[in-house]
Scaffold this motif. Structure first.
Motif, PDB file in Angstrom:
ATOM      1  N   ASN A   1      -4.749  -8.132  -1.268  1.00 19.61           N
ATOM      2  CA  ASN A   1      -3.607  -8.814   0.347  1.00 19.61           C
ATOM      3  C   ASN A   1      -3.683 -10.179   0.272  1.00 19.61           C
ATOM      4  O   ASN A   1      -2.352 -10.836   1.243  1.00 19.61           O
TER       5      ASN A   1
ATOM      6  N   LEU B   1       6.550   9.357   6.548  1.00 15.75           N
ATOM      7  CA  LEU B   1       4.970   9.252   6.875  1.00 15.75           C
ATOM      8  C   LEU B   1       4.835  10.113   7.695  1.00 15.75           C
ATOM      9  O   LEU B   1       3.918  10.837   8.035  1.00 15.75           O
TER      10      LEU B   1
ATOM     11  N   LYS C   1      -1.800   7.205  10.012  1.00 13.58           N
ATOM     12  CA  LYS C   1      -2.445   8.485   9.649  1.00 13.58           C
ATOM     13  C   LYS C   1      -3.435   8.469  11.135  1.00 13.58           C
ATOM     14  O   LYS C   1      -4.032   9.542  11.429  1.00 13.58           O
TER      15      LYS C   1
ATOM     16  N   PRO D   1      -2.849  -4.394   4.838  1.00 16.37           N
ATOM     17  CA  PRO D   1      -4.005  -3.408   4.382  1.00 16.37           C
ATOM     18  C   PRO D   1      -3.231  -1.970   4.679  1.00 16.37           C
ATOM     19  O   PRO D   1      -2.662  -2.303   5.539  1.00 16.37           O
ATOM     20  N   GLY D   2      -3.607  -0.947   4.441  1.00 15.62           N
ATOM     21  CA  GLY D   2      -3.368   0.398   4.452  1.00 15.62           C
ATOM     22  C   GLY D   2      -1.873   0.933   4.186  1.00 15.62           C
ATOM     23  O   GLY D   2      -1.290   1.508   4.115  1.00 15.62           O
ATOM     24  N   THR D   3      -1.610   0.223   3.265  1.00 18.91           N
ATOM     25  CA  THR D   3       0.210   0.955   2.874  1.00 18.91           C
ATOM     26  C   THR D   3      -0.813   0.878   1.605  1.00 18.91           C
ATOM     27  O   THR D   3       0.654   2.023   1.106  1.00 18.91           O
ATOM     28  N   GLY D   4      -1.385   1.687   1.295  1.00 19.67           N
ATOM     29  CA  GLY D   4      -1.724   2.949   0.474  1.00 19.67           C
ATOM     30  C   GLY D   4      -2.021   2.455  -0.894  1.00 19.67           C
ATOM     31  O   GLY D   4      -1.979   2.602  -2.435  1.00 19.67           O
ATOM     32  N   LYS D   5      -2.200   1.244  -1.061  1.00 21.03           N
ATOM     33  CA  LYS D   5      -3.524   0.744  -2.659  1.00 21.03           C
ATOM     34  C   LYS D   5      -3.585   1.262  -3.362  1.00 21.03           C
ATOM     35  O   LYS D   5      -3.180   1.776  -4.635  1.00 21.03           O
ATOM     36  N   THR D   6      -5.200   1.759  -2.768  1.00 26.41           N
ATOM     37  CA  THR D   6      -6.162   2.795  -3.207  1.00 26.41           C
ATOM     38  C   THR D   6      -5.898   3.707  -3.555  1.00 26.41           C
ATOM     39  O   THR D   6      -5.382   4.116  -4.651  1.00 26.41           O
ATOM     40  N   THR D   7      -4.632   4.510  -3.052  1.00 29.53           N
ATOM     41  CA  THR D   7      -4.399   5.969  -3.004  1.00 29.53           C
ATOM     42  C   THR D   7      -3.391   5.971  -4.395  1.00 29.53           C
ATOM     43  O   THR D   7      -3.556   6.545  -5.170  1.00 29.53           O
TER      44      THR D   7
ATOM     45  N   LEU E   1       3.059  10.724  -2.004  1.00 30.20           N
ATOM     46  CA  LEU E   1       3.128   9.190  -1.317  1.00 30.20           C
ATOM     47  C   LEU E   1       4.310   8.699  -0.539  1.00 30.20           C
ATOM     48  O   LEU E   1       5.202   8.969  -1.582  1.00 30.20           O
ATOM     49  N   VAL E   2       4.499   8.028   0.306  1.00 33.64           N
ATOM     50  CA  VAL E   2       5.399   7.831   1.033  1.00 33.64           C
ATOM     51  C   VAL E   2       5.951   6.251   0.013  1.00 33.64           C
ATOM     52  O   VAL E   2       5.440   5.432   1.014  1.00 33.64           O
TER      53      VAL E   2
ATOM     54  N   GLY F   1       0.574   2.803   6.741  1.00 34.25           N
ATOM     55  CA  GLY F   1       0.771   4.172   6.604  1.00 34.25           C
ATOM     56  C   GLY F   1      -0.657   4.767   6.409  1.00 34.25           C
ATOM     57  O   GLY F   1      -1.231   5.752   7.326  1.00 34.25           O
ATOM     58  N   ALA F   2      -1.512   3.849   7.360  1.00 30.24           N
ATOM     59  CA  ALA F   2      -2.885   3.969   7.463  1.00 30.24           C
ATOM     60  C   ALA F   2      -2.755   4.210   8.625  1.00 30.24           C
ATOM     61  O   ALA F   2      -3.395   5.133   9.529  1.00 30.24           O
TER      62      ALA F   2
HETATM   63  N1  ATP Z   1       3.231   5.212   2.012  1.00 30.41           N
HETATM   64  C1  ATP Z   1       2.147   6.021   2.085  1.00 30.41           C
HETATM   65  N2  ATP Z   1       2.589   7.319   1.894  1.00 30.41           N
HETATM   66  C2  ATP Z   1       1.374   8.038   1.893  1.00 30.41           C
HETATM   67  N3  ATP Z   1       0.243   7.982   2.570  1.00 30.41           N
HETATM   68  C3  ATP Z   1      -0.555   6.477   3.080  1.00 30.41           C
HETATM   69  C4  ATP Z   1       0.407   5.758   2.643  1.00 30.41           C
HETATM   70  N4  ATP Z   1      -0.517   4.379   3.128  1.00 30.41           N
HETATM   71  C5  ATP Z   1      -1.050   4.221   3.758  1.00 30.41           C
HETATM   72  N5  ATP Z   1      -1.498   5.990   3.492  1.00 30.41           N
HETATM   73  C6  ATP Z   1      -2.508   6.711   3.559  1.00 30.41           C
HETATM   74  O1  ATP Z   1      -3.470   5.643   4.021  1.00 30.41           O
HETATM   75  C7  ATP Z   1      -4.720   5.899   3.961  1.00 30.41           C
HETATM   76  C8  ATP Z   1      -5.097   4.440   3.578  1.00 30.41           C
HETATM   77  O2  ATP Z   1      -4.486   4.075   2.784  1.00 30.41           O
HETATM   78  P1  ATP Z   1      -5.387   2.626   1.329  1.00 30.41           P
HETATM   79  O3  ATP Z   1      -6.345   2.866   1.656  1.00 30.41           O
HETATM   80  O4  ATP Z   1      -5.031   3.600   0.261  1.00 30.41           O
HETATM   81  O5  ATP Z   1      -4.826   1.581   1.277  1.00 30.41           O
HETATM   82  P2  ATP Z   1      -4.751   0.601   1.124  1.00 30.41           P
HETATM   83  O6  ATP Z   1      -3.318  -0.025   1.027  1.00 30.41           O
HETATM   84  O7  ATP Z   1      -5.986   0.156   0.001  1.00 30.41           O
HETATM   85  O8  ATP Z   1      -5.619  -0.703   2.250  1.00 30.41           O
HETATM   86  P3  ATP Z   1      -6.451  -2.136   2.203  1.00 30.41           P
HETATM   87  O9  ATP Z   1      -5.595  -3.208   1.587  1.00 30.41           O
HETATM   88  O10 ATP Z   1      -7.357  -2.064   3.677  1.00 30.41           O
HETATM   89  O11 ATP Z   1      -7.797  -1.477   1.169  1.00 30.41           O
HETATM   90  C9  ATP Z   1      -5.133   7.201   2.709  1.00 30.41           C
HETATM   91  O12 ATP Z   1      -5.252   7.970   3.078  1.00 30.41           O
HETATM   92  C10 ATP Z   1      -3.521   7.177   2.662  1.00 30.41           C
HETATM   93  O13 ATP Z   1      -3.311   8.326   2.689  1.00 30.41           O
END
Ligand code: ATP
Ligand code: MG
Length: 408
Positions: free
Chosen positions: A306, A338, A370, A205-211, A165-166, A366-367
């Motif tokens: 968010n 990333l 990707k 959104p998409g910054t990796g929170k779920t991950t 994870l970055v 991050g998303a």
């Molecule tokens: N900082 C990061 N490092 C590595 N991978 C990342 C990072 N940010 C996002 N990703 C990749 O992007 C994808 C989407 O991330 P994720 O679903 O965790 O975002 P989120 O913050 O939960 O978004 P949302 O707010 O839309 O739910 C994942 O597959 C993840 O691997």
């Protein structure tokens, strides 16, 4: 059986009720009644459109229509509950009655008692592994149970460790703290610190929170229960609160466990009173459950949002989700990392400059990065198939530039 063929389930139900009146001890009659009730409930199950109709009628104030619609739902549940009653009475006498177990699983599932349904379905499948209907139903649970422990399959496409994870160093350190605290609750107690019982991840959104939540569960070897507002918000009064209670009970039973609540702002919005009393009750229930968590219960709540400003302030007070971790959009260095991460397994041509890509992607999450790398891969695929079949199978800088344009 003639009833079954003509789908007159209610006539079949009457028939078997009479049969039980004649011979209350007959297991076959009891099973048949449970089976017919289950089928009748299935046959006039209210559809999604019916649900929408009731909801619409309620909102628009068409009292009669809303009442009629609700009655239909209630009747359906009564049928299912009756079915559960009769099938259970069969199983009391004959616990290995596979057919009864199978229909019990169906009825319980329709009543939303998924854990019990799963147990019954699995037992039926174990008793008669050759019966495809039984094994299929049991297998269905594998894919539908929303709360799943972290399995290697579900983690296949997501990072497993912090290294993948970055994140900013400070953020990583904070997350490591949480992990250690989950792994060693005794140590925290010996040191006399009061570890938090939950964290709030906030960021675009998409910054990796779920991950992050998933990796935390994986690294700390915890079970992982993920819930979203759609899982909780139910139509019936009181059902949503019950769901919240159930989730916490389940988490306590499978501790150590992380409860992850995505879009927590939608589930626990600022309480307003008045017409929003329904969602207020969910917030109250949640707060109560949060207050019941002690470090000994080893249940940890991770919320992601968010819009932290939309969240009820009480949720963010001490002892609840008091620890907040900001996950911002990646800066240049993070974007570069990333890109390196996402292109790790791709074959890059020497003309590709990841530095250039990183500086050209300001504002990307991050998303997004990707997705961009994926898009570039698809563009290369078409290029190599249609126009340059002889070229080396590599991604070029031009593929990335085209991907930038495509994703706008
Ligand atoms: N900082 C990061 N490092 C590595 N991978 C990342 C990072 N940010 C996002 N990703 C990749 O992007 C994808 C989407 O991330 P994720 O679903 O965790 O975002 P989120 O913050 O939960 O978004 P949302 O707010 O839309 O739910 C994942 O597959 C993840 O691997
Ligand atoms: Mg998410």
């Amino acid at each position: 059986m003639q009833y079954a063929r003509s789908f007159q389930w209610s006539a079949a139900v009457d028939h078997y009720r009479r049969a039980i009146a004649v011979d209350p001890e007959s297991l076959e009659a009891r099973f048949r009644l449970g089976w017919a009730l289950c089928n009748q409930a299935e046959a006039d199950k209210p559809s999604l459109a019916d649900m929408a109709m009731v909801y619409g009628a309620q909102v628009l104030g068409f009292e009669q229509a809303a009442r009629d619609g609700r009655r239909r739902f209630q009747n359906n549940r009564l049928l299912l509950k009756d079915a559960v009653f009769y099938l259970n009475s069969v199983l009391e006498k004959d616990p290995n009655h596979a057919r009864a177990l199978h229909y019990l699983a169906k009825a319980l599932f329709a009543l939303d008692q998924k854990a019990d349904a799963e147990q019954a379905a699995r037992k039926a499948a174990q008793l008669e592994p050759a019966n495809a209907a039984y094994t299929n139903l049991a297998q269905n649970f594998d894919s539908t149970t929303p709360s799943s422990t972290v399995s290697s399959e579900s983690m296949a496409n997501t990072p497993h460790t912090w290294d993948e994870l970055v994140l900013e160093l400070r953020t990583k350190r904070e997350l490591r703290q949480m992990q250690i605290m989950l792994e060693k609750p005794d140590m925290a107690r010996e040191l006399g610190v009061h570890p938090p019982t939950g964290i709030l991840l906030k960021g675009p959104p998409g910054t990796g929170k779920t991950t992050i939540a998933r990796v935390l569960a994986y690294e700390a070897q915890c079970n992982f229960v993920s819930i979203s507002p759609a899982d909780i918000n139910q139509m019936y009064v009181g059902e949503s609160e019950k769901k919240v209670r159930d989730i916490f009970a389940k988490a306590r039973a499978s501790s150590p466990c992380i409860i992850f609540i995505d879009e927590i702002d939608a589930l626990l919005p600022v309480r307003q009173g008045g017409v929003a009393i329904h969602s207020d009750k969910v917030v109250n229930q949640f707060l109560q459950e949060m207050d019941g968590i002690t470090p000994n219960t080893r249940v940890f709540v991770v919320g992601a949002t968010n819009r932290p400003d939309m969240l009820d302030p009480a949720v963010r007070r001490g002892g609840r989700l008091s620890r907040e971790i900001e996950i911002p959009l990646p800066d240049y260095n993070a974007r570069l990392q990333l890109f390196q991460l996402c292109t790790r397994s791709t074959n890059l041509c020497s003309d590709v400059s990841l530095e250039e890509l990183a500086s050209g992607s300001a504002g990307y999450s991050g998303a997004d990065i990707k997705a961009l790398v994926n898009e570039a891969g698809l563009i290369a695929l078409i290029r190599l198939t249609d126009t340059e079949p002889e070229s080396p199978k590599q991604l070029k800088q031009e593929d990335f530039l085209a991907a930038f344009k495509n994703l706008g």
